[in-house]
Write an enzyme that holds these catalytic residues in place. Structure first.
Site, PDB file in Angstrom:
ATOM      1  N   ASP A 175      -9.670  -3.635  -6.219  1.00 36.27           N
ATOM      2  CA  ASP A 175      -9.075  -2.510  -5.481  1.00 36.27           C
ATOM      3  C   ASP A 175      -9.439  -1.197  -6.178  1.00 36.27           C
ATOM      4  OD1 ASP A 175      -7.464  -0.690  -4.126  1.00 36.27           O
ATOM      5  OD2 ASP A 175      -5.704  -1.995  -4.106  1.00 36.27           O
ATOM      6  N   SER A 178       0.833  -1.196   0.000  1.00 35.76           N
ATOM      7  CA  SER A 178       0.000   0.000   0.000  1.00 35.76           C
ATOM      8  C   SER A 178       0.878   1.259   0.000  1.00 35.76           C
ATOM      9  CB  SER A 178      -0.944  -0.041   1.211  1.00 35.76           C
ATOM     10  OG  SER A 178      -1.893   1.002   1.162  1.00 35.76           O
ATOM     11  N   HIS A 232      -8.802  -3.443  -1.596  1.00 33.34           N
ATOM     12  CA  HIS A 232      -7.446  -3.038  -1.237  1.00 33.34           C
ATOM     13  C   HIS A 232      -6.918  -3.797  -0.020  1.00 33.34           C
ATOM     14  CE1 HIS A 232      -3.891  -0.603  -0.971  1.00 33.34           C
ATOM     15  NE2 HIS A 232      -4.175  -0.242   0.258  1.00 33.34           N
TER      16      HIS A 232
END
Length: 366
Positions: free
Chosen positions: A312, A145, A345
């Site tokens: 995502d 991330s 995500h």
């Protein structure tokens, strides 16, 4: 505070990319496994916005870490083979110097006097730690991330410092949707009357702003498919509903509220603002004459694994493809894995089975 947490004092002054510097700054980190005699088995993990350095349990701290299923003896990141380091980002309040730390120059909390933070600063702080451990080149740099963006910064700023790379659910630059969401999160905090221009305290704390910011985050970390599958349109039982106009009526509302309540006082609001804005500012195009692909092609690694998730919405699959293409064009042998995990995500924290297969397989081949 865990006994496993260690601290590294950064060089002083520590210059920041966007101007200013930090005196007497430090970063927190944890390690697993042992560094071999050749010092060539080190794996560095750079985290998302909110996790600490405690990625997994260890002898000093048996509590579960944020990537517990991924890291340990016999797991995908096998600590019998690898010496693993996980760093708490500079600017995060999980042990590293951040806006909630004391400014040695004034003896007061930095708050908004903390210098502008960039993810390149996060990368440079992590690299200084790695160097202090006697490691000239990482066997693998893993970025998840926000940490994936920090990892790209690390590799472009420190050529030759990384042999292989695993990119997890990240981006070479923030896209307008991600910037818009983070902007709303910051606005929720800043507009909370208790934020007081960053001068809050325990008695007057931006609980509401942080709660809304967290809810926005959680909504975007998962996919619509996940929300539909978990909650559908199920309503709360009458006794669970709030006795006020427009109170919570659906289970999904109650879920978000409980999630936010667990988070609110565990993360410093100003640190959240700084790291959030740093994520927006990061742009590999800065290293490629305004072109992202040219910027990525300045990174030199032998092999890379790039993982993304089709669901995502925060770091869409096209951005993972862009990273893979850029690293490949620079000469790396690249494996690209597109997963269909419904968790969006957050899949890398939840779908451990599929991520383990990809990450463990890659590490076994390097």
């Amino acid at each position: 505070m865990s006994d496993a947490r260690q601290y590294f004092d950064l060089p002083s002054p520590f210059a920041m990319k966007r101007g200013g510097s930090l005196q007497g700054a430090r970063i927190a980190y944890e390690t697993w496994g042992s560094l071999n005699a050749a010092q060539d088995n080190a794996v560095l993990i750079l985290t998302g916005l909110s996790p600490s350095a405690h990625a997994a349990s260890n002898a000093e701290d048996p509590s579960h870490g944020w990537w517990e299923g991924m890291l340990g003896p016999g797991k995908a990141i096998d600590t019998r083979r690898w010496f693993v380091i996980c760093v708490n980002s500079l600017g995060s309040d999980k042990g590293s110097t951040c806006p909630a730390s004391l400014d040695p120059a004034t003896g007061e909390t930095y708050r908004l006097n903390f210098p502008d933070l960039s993810l390149e600063d996060v990368a440079n702080a992590a690299q200084a730690l790695v160097k202090s451990l006697g490691i000239e080149q990482l066997a693998c740099l893993i970025g998840c991330s926000m940490g994936g963006m920090s990892a790209l910064g690390y590799m472009v700023l420190h050529p030759g410092g990384v042999r292989t790379h695993i990119s997890v659910d990240t981006a070479p630059q923030a896209q307008p949707f991600a910037i818009a969401i983070r902007s709303l999160q910051r606005e929720a905090i800043r507009l909370d009357p208790s934020w007081h221009g960053g001068q809050y305290g325990d008695q007057s704390y931006p609980d509401i702003g942080m709660s809304i910011a967290r809810k926005l985050g959680v909504i975007t970390y998962r996919s619509a498919m996940e929300w539909n599958g978990r909650f559908a349109r199920i309503r709360l039982d009458p006794e669970q509903r709030e006795e006020q106009p427009f109170g919570f009526e659906f289970q999904v509302e109650s879920y978000l509220e409980s999630h936010a309540r667990r988070f609110v006082r565990t993360f410093d609001p100003n640190s959240y603002l700084y790291l959030s804005r740093a994520s927006d500012w990061f742009d590999m195009a800065e290293y490629g004459n305004g072109n992202v692909m040219e910027g990525l092609q300045r990174i030199r690694v032998e092999q890379a694994l790039v993982i993304g998730v089709s669901t995502d919405i925060l770091f869409p699959l096209e951005q993972q493809e862009q990273i893979a293409e850029g690293l490949q064009a620079a000469g790396a042998k690249v494996e690209f894995v597109a997963l269909d995990s419904p968790q969006g995500h957050d899949a890398f924290l939840v779908d451990i089975e599929n991520y383990s297969r990809a990450i463990g397989g890659f590490l076994a081949r390097i």
